[in-house]
Design a protein around this motif. Structure first.
Motif, PDB file in Angstrom:
ATOM      1  N   THR A  25       4.182 -16.434  -5.153  1.00  0.00           N
ATOM      2  CA  THR A  25       2.877 -16.944  -4.740  1.00  0.00           C
ATOM      3  C   THR A  25       2.182 -15.923  -3.837  1.00  0.00           C
ATOM      4  OG1 THR A  25       3.812 -18.048  -2.801  1.00  0.00           O
ATOM      5  CG2 THR A  25       3.666 -19.335  -4.848  1.00  0.00           C
ATOM      6  N   PRO A  26       0.846 -15.933  -3.787  1.00  0.00           N
ATOM      7  CA  PRO A  26       0.137 -15.010  -2.883  1.00  0.00           C
ATOM      8  C   PRO A  26       0.527 -15.184  -1.425  1.00  0.00           C
ATOM      9  CG  PRO A  26      -1.385 -15.938  -4.492  1.00  0.00           C
ATOM     10  CD  PRO A  26      -0.083 -16.679  -4.654  1.00  0.00           C
ATOM     11  N   THR A  27       0.836 -16.422  -0.998  1.00  0.00           N
ATOM     12  CA  THR A  27       1.217 -16.643   0.398  1.00  0.00           C
ATOM     13  C   THR A  27       2.571 -16.012   0.712  1.00  0.00           C
ATOM     14  OG1 THR A  27       1.705 -18.884  -0.452  1.00  0.00           O
ATOM     15  CG2 THR A  27      -0.146 -18.653   1.050  1.00  0.00           C
ATOM     16  N   PHE A  28       3.483 -16.025  -0.270  1.00  0.00           N
ATOM     17  CA  PHE A  28       4.757 -15.340  -0.055  1.00  0.00           C
ATOM     18  C   PHE A  28       4.575 -13.827  -0.088  1.00  0.00           C
ATOM     19  CE2 PHE A  28       8.541 -13.280  -1.925  1.00  0.00           C
ATOM     20  CZ  PHE A  28       9.432 -13.508  -0.893  1.00  0.00           C
ATOM     21  N   MET A  29       3.789 -13.338  -1.028  1.00  0.00           N
ATOM     22  CA  MET A  29       3.564 -11.892  -1.142  1.00  0.00           C
ATOM     23  C   MET A  29       2.977 -11.324   0.144  1.00  0.00           C
ATOM     24  SD  MET A  29       4.693 -10.694  -3.962  1.00  0.00           S
ATOM     25  CE  MET A  29       3.885  -9.101  -3.983  1.00  0.00           C
ATOM     26  N   ASN A  30       2.087 -12.087   0.784  1.00  0.00           N
ATOM     27  CA  ASN A  30       1.488 -11.592   2.023  1.00  0.00           C
ATOM     28  C   ASN A  30       2.486 -11.593   3.173  1.00  0.00           C
ATOM     29  OD1 ASN A  30      -1.103 -10.660   3.203  1.00  0.00           O
ATOM     30  ND2 ASN A  30      -0.843 -12.429   4.540  1.00  0.00           N
ATOM     31  N   GLY A  31       3.545 -12.397   3.045  1.00  0.00           N
ATOM     32  CA  GLY A  31       4.569 -12.440   4.090  1.00  0.00           C
ATOM     33  C   GLY A  31       5.631 -11.373   3.949  1.00  0.00           C
ATOM     34  N   LEU A  32       5.595 -10.613   2.843  1.00  0.00           N
ATOM     35  CA  LEU A  32       6.544  -9.512   2.688  1.00  0.00           C
ATOM     36  C   LEU A  32       6.212  -8.392   3.683  1.00  0.00           C
ATOM     37  CD1 LEU A  32       6.833  -9.268  -1.203  1.00  0.00           C
ATOM     38  CD2 LEU A  32       8.469 -10.263   0.391  1.00  0.00           C
ATOM     39  N   GLY A  33       7.128  -7.488   3.850  1.00  0.00           N
ATOM     40  CA  GLY A  33       6.902  -6.422   4.824  1.00  0.00           C
ATOM     41  C   GLY A  33       7.708  -6.625   6.088  1.00  0.00           C
ATOM     42  N   ASP A  34       8.634  -7.589   6.045  1.00  0.00           N
ATOM     43  CA  ASP A  34       9.567  -7.819   7.142  1.00  0.00           C
ATOM     44  C   ASP A  34      10.411  -6.565   7.360  1.00  0.00           C
ATOM     45  OD1 ASP A  34      11.559  -8.706   8.837  1.00  0.00           O
ATOM     46  OD2 ASP A  34      12.370 -10.189   7.471  1.00  0.00           O
ATOM     47  N   GLU A  35      10.685  -6.244   8.618  1.00  0.00           N
ATOM     48  CA  GLU A  35      11.497  -5.063   8.928  1.00  0.00           C
ATOM     49  C   GLU A  35      12.914  -5.177   8.352  1.00  0.00           C
ATOM     50  OE1 GLU A  35      11.850  -8.156  12.028  1.00  0.00           O
ATOM     51  OE2 GLU A  35      10.131  -7.117  11.129  1.00  0.00           O
ATOM     52  N   PHE A  36      13.369  -6.428   8.077  1.00  0.00           N
ATOM     53  CA  PHE A  36      14.687  -6.628   7.480  1.00  0.00           C
ATOM     54  C   PHE A  36      14.596  -6.950   5.988  1.00  0.00           C
ATOM     55  CE2 PHE A  36      15.810  -7.079  11.916  1.00  0.00           C
ATOM     56  CZ  PHE A  36      17.076  -6.521  11.977  1.00  0.00           C
ATOM     57  N   GLY A  37      13.411  -6.804   5.414  1.00  0.00           N
ATOM     58  CA  GLY A  37      13.281  -7.016   3.984  1.00  0.00           C
ATOM     59  C   GLY A  37      13.364  -8.465   3.548  1.00  0.00           C
ATOM     60  N   ILE A  38      13.097  -9.417   4.430  1.00  0.00           N
ATOM     61  CA  ILE A  38      13.044 -10.855   4.168  1.00  0.00           C
ATOM     62  C   ILE A  38      14.432 -11.492   4.019  1.00  0.00           C
ATOM     63  CG2 ILE A  38      12.178 -12.639   2.571  1.00  0.00           C
ATOM     64  CD1 ILE A  38      10.072 -11.410   4.353  1.00  0.00           C
ATOM     65  N   VAL A  39      15.485 -10.699   3.758  1.00  0.00           N
ATOM     66  CA  VAL A  39      16.806 -11.274   3.506  1.00  0.00           C
ATOM     67  C   VAL A  39      17.795 -10.867   4.599  1.00  0.00           C
ATOM     68  CG1 VAL A  39      16.491 -11.377   1.020  1.00  0.00           C
ATOM     69  CG2 VAL A  39      17.455  -9.314   2.050  1.00  0.00           C
ATOM     70  N   GLY A  40      18.919 -11.585   4.654  1.00  0.00           N
ATOM     71  CA  GLY A  40      19.969 -11.261   5.605  1.00  0.00           C
ATOM     72  C   GLY A  40      19.890 -12.094   6.869  1.00  0.00           C
ATOM     73  N   ILE A  41      20.922 -11.984   7.700  1.00  0.00           N
ATOM     74  CA  ILE A  41      21.012 -12.819   8.895  1.00  0.00           C
ATOM     75  C   ILE A  41      20.005 -12.404   9.972  1.00  0.00           C
ATOM     76  CG2 ILE A  41      23.449 -13.304   8.477  1.00  0.00           C
ATOM     77  CD1 ILE A  41      24.110 -11.355  10.753  1.00  0.00           C
ATOM     78  N   GLY A  42      19.402 -11.217   9.835  1.00  0.00           N
ATOM     79  CA  GLY A  42      18.446 -10.776  10.838  1.00  0.00           C
ATOM     80  C   GLY A  42      17.004 -11.013  10.464  1.00  0.00           C
ATOM     81  N   SER A  43      16.752 -11.503   9.271  1.00  0.00           N
ATOM     82  CA  SER A  43      15.397 -11.591   8.742  1.00  0.00           C
ATOM     83  C   SER A  43      14.616 -12.779   9.284  1.00  0.00           C
ATOM     84  CB  SER A  43      15.457 -11.682   7.219  1.00  0.00           C
ATOM     85  OG  SER A  43      14.204 -12.009   6.682  1.00  0.00           O
ATOM     86  N   ARG A  44      13.303 -12.609   9.396  1.00  0.00           N
ATOM     87  CA  ARG A  44      12.437 -13.740   9.716  1.00  0.00           C
ATOM     88  C   ARG A  44      12.380 -14.719   8.545  1.00  0.00           C
ATOM     89  NH1 ARG A  44       7.034  -9.993   9.471  1.00  0.00           N
ATOM     90  NH2 ARG A  44       6.590 -10.143   7.242  1.00  0.00           N
ATOM     91  N   GLY A  45      12.861 -14.297   7.373  1.00  0.00           N
ATOM     92  CA  GLY A  45      12.869 -15.168   6.208  1.00  0.00           C
ATOM     93  C   GLY A  45      13.700 -16.422   6.400  1.00  0.00           C
ATOM     94  N   ILE A  46      14.671 -16.420   7.332  1.00  0.00           N
ATOM     95  CA  ILE A  46      15.454 -17.620   7.629  1.00  0.00           C
ATOM     96  C   ILE A  46      14.536 -18.745   8.066  1.00  0.00           C
ATOM     97  CG2 ILE A  46      17.115 -18.600   9.260  1.00  0.00           C
ATOM     98  CD1 ILE A  46      18.592 -15.941   9.183  1.00  0.00           C
ATOM     99  N   PHE A  47      13.538 -18.429   8.892  1.00  0.00           N
ATOM    100  CA  PHE A  47      12.576 -19.429   9.349  1.00  0.00           C
ATOM    101  C   PHE A  47      11.515 -19.698   8.286  1.00  0.00           C
ATOM    102  CE2 PHE A  47      12.993 -18.586  14.228  1.00  0.00           C
ATOM    103  CZ  PHE A  47      14.278 -19.085  14.183  1.00  0.00           C
ATOM    104  N   LEU A  48      10.935 -18.630   7.723  1.00  0.00           N
ATOM    105  CA  LEU A  48       9.770 -18.766   6.872  1.00  0.00           C
ATOM    106  C   LEU A  48      10.071 -19.297   5.482  1.00  0.00           C
ATOM    107  CD1 LEU A  48       8.597 -16.995   9.175  1.00  0.00           C
ATOM    108  CD2 LEU A  48       7.280 -15.791   7.454  1.00  0.00           C
ATOM    109  N   TYR A  49      11.256 -18.940   4.927  1.00  0.00           N
ATOM    110  CA  TYR A  49      11.518 -19.271   3.534  1.00  0.00           C
ATOM    111  C   TYR A  49      12.862 -19.953   3.318  1.00  0.00           C
ATOM    112  CZ  TYR A  49       7.961 -15.652   3.528  1.00  0.00           C
ATOM    113  OH  TYR A  49       6.837 -14.922   3.809  1.00  0.00           O
TER     114      TYR A  49
END
Length: 344
Positions: free
Chosen positions: A115-139
């Motif tokens: 989705t466009p809302t997910f695509m705009n959220g990419l660019g995380d310093e940890f690549g959205i995945v892993g135990i350090g990612s903001r993706g734990i909260f967002l996705y």
């Protein structure tokens, strides 16, 4: 004999031209990590995990030059777990399955897609995945605020239009019908600008989930590359009924001689849910993580990450992405991992 040789030469030449006009590529990532996680009173767990630097996956993509500036293409991508060898049982090409027609007008893309809302959220310093990612909260688990929305990351049956290259300006509009499945109907779009140093964008999406209201998701990103590091920021908001979560993230990736140092922080503010749900006023959490990726080659890397999540109220978040049974409100979660990633 000469006539046969000429015919074979002509066929070979035609085959070469056809090959130059179309191509199919096999690609993928194999990523595994040993990690140890402590989740408050729920105790500790050591495991072999998959996809903590880049999601483990494989896929096929191809493009054909149709002439006159037109191109047809496809993208099929499947996720799997390195630790168990299993694939997504629900959707074989669940990461993406699209076919496109593109040219000077832009690109029309059909199929299951981000989705466009997910695509705009990419660019995380940890690549959205892993135990350090903001993706734990967002996705992660519960990111749809308890609704039936299935569009936080991807949408089935998506019809998308993407802008052509316009001096750094990029954008997308996407609609996805429900086809009788609650939580699948999505309408959204995004617009941004990117150059050699800066990437700024905004996106908004609405998912029809029935009652009591639509699930709404919007975010704003600003990433900037300095001479010594790249700044990663995102402001992300989701609402459904009276529930609301606001995530503010800031991070940095710092290249060094043989790899990249990564550090990130997220603050998640939640409100509107019933007491004890993890979405009530005061059920806030914060993420703090630091990691390092050591490049062995262009395709292979070793990585390590340490992350800590602090929960102010109910135990809504952990570095595993879900609050394990027994983890109490106000307790914290921490984790450490070492992994190996190879791309092909």
């Amino acid at each position: 004999m000469n006539r046969k040789m000429l015919t074979l030469a002509a066929l070979a030449a035609m085959s070469t031209v056809a090959s130059a006009q179309s191509s199919v590529t096999l690609f993928g990532v194999v990523d595994a990590a040993v990690r140890s996680v402590k989740n408050g009173s729920a105790g500790s767990q050591t495991q072999l995990a998959s996809g903590d630097n880049m999601t483990s996956r494989w896929g096929l993509r191809g493009v054909e030059d149709l002439g006159g500036g037109l191109r047809a293409s496809f993208h099929l991508e499947s996720q799997f777990a390195v630790d168990t060898g299993t694939a997504d049982p629900a959707k074989f090409f669940g990461r993406r399955s699209t076919v496109s027609l593109s040219g000077g007008f832009g690109e029309v893309r059909l199929g299951r897609d981000y989705t466009p809302t997910f695509m705009n959220g990419l660019g995380d310093e940890f690549g959205i995945v892993g135990i350090g990612s903001r993706g734990i909260f967002l996705y992660g688990a519960g990111s749809n605020l308890g609704s039936v929305a299935s569009t936080v990351l991807r949408a089935d049956n998506a019809i998308s239009y993407l802008l052509p290259a316009m001096g750094g300006v990029y954008g997308q509009i996407q609609v996805a019908p429900s086809e009788g499945i609650a939580g699948n109907r999505y309408t959204g779009g995004g617009l941004g600008y990117k150059n050699s140093a800066m990437d700024v964008g905004v996106a908004y999406g609405v998912t029809d989930v029935g009652t009591p209201s639509d699930f709404k998701h919007y975010n704003v990103k600003f990433n900037y590359m300095f001479g010594f590091a790249t700044l990663h920021t995102l402001y992300d908001v989701k609402t459904w009924g009276g529930r609301k979560t606001q995530d503010i993230s800031i991070g940095a990736s710092v290249p060094v001689a043989t790899g990249t140092i990564r550090v990130g922080y997220t603050r998640a503010n939640r409100s509107g849910g019933p007491v004890g749900s993890g979405y009530a006023d005061g059920d806030d959490s914060s993420r703090l993580a630091i990691g390092y990726v050591h490049d062995l080659s262009k395709r292979t890397a070793l990585y390590t990450t340490y992350s800590r999540i602090s929960n102010d109220g109910a135990a809504r978040s952990s570095v595993l992405g879900t609050p394990p049974a027994g983890m109490l409100g106000g307790e914290n979660s921490s984790g450490f991992e070492v992994g190996l990633r190879h791309t092909f």
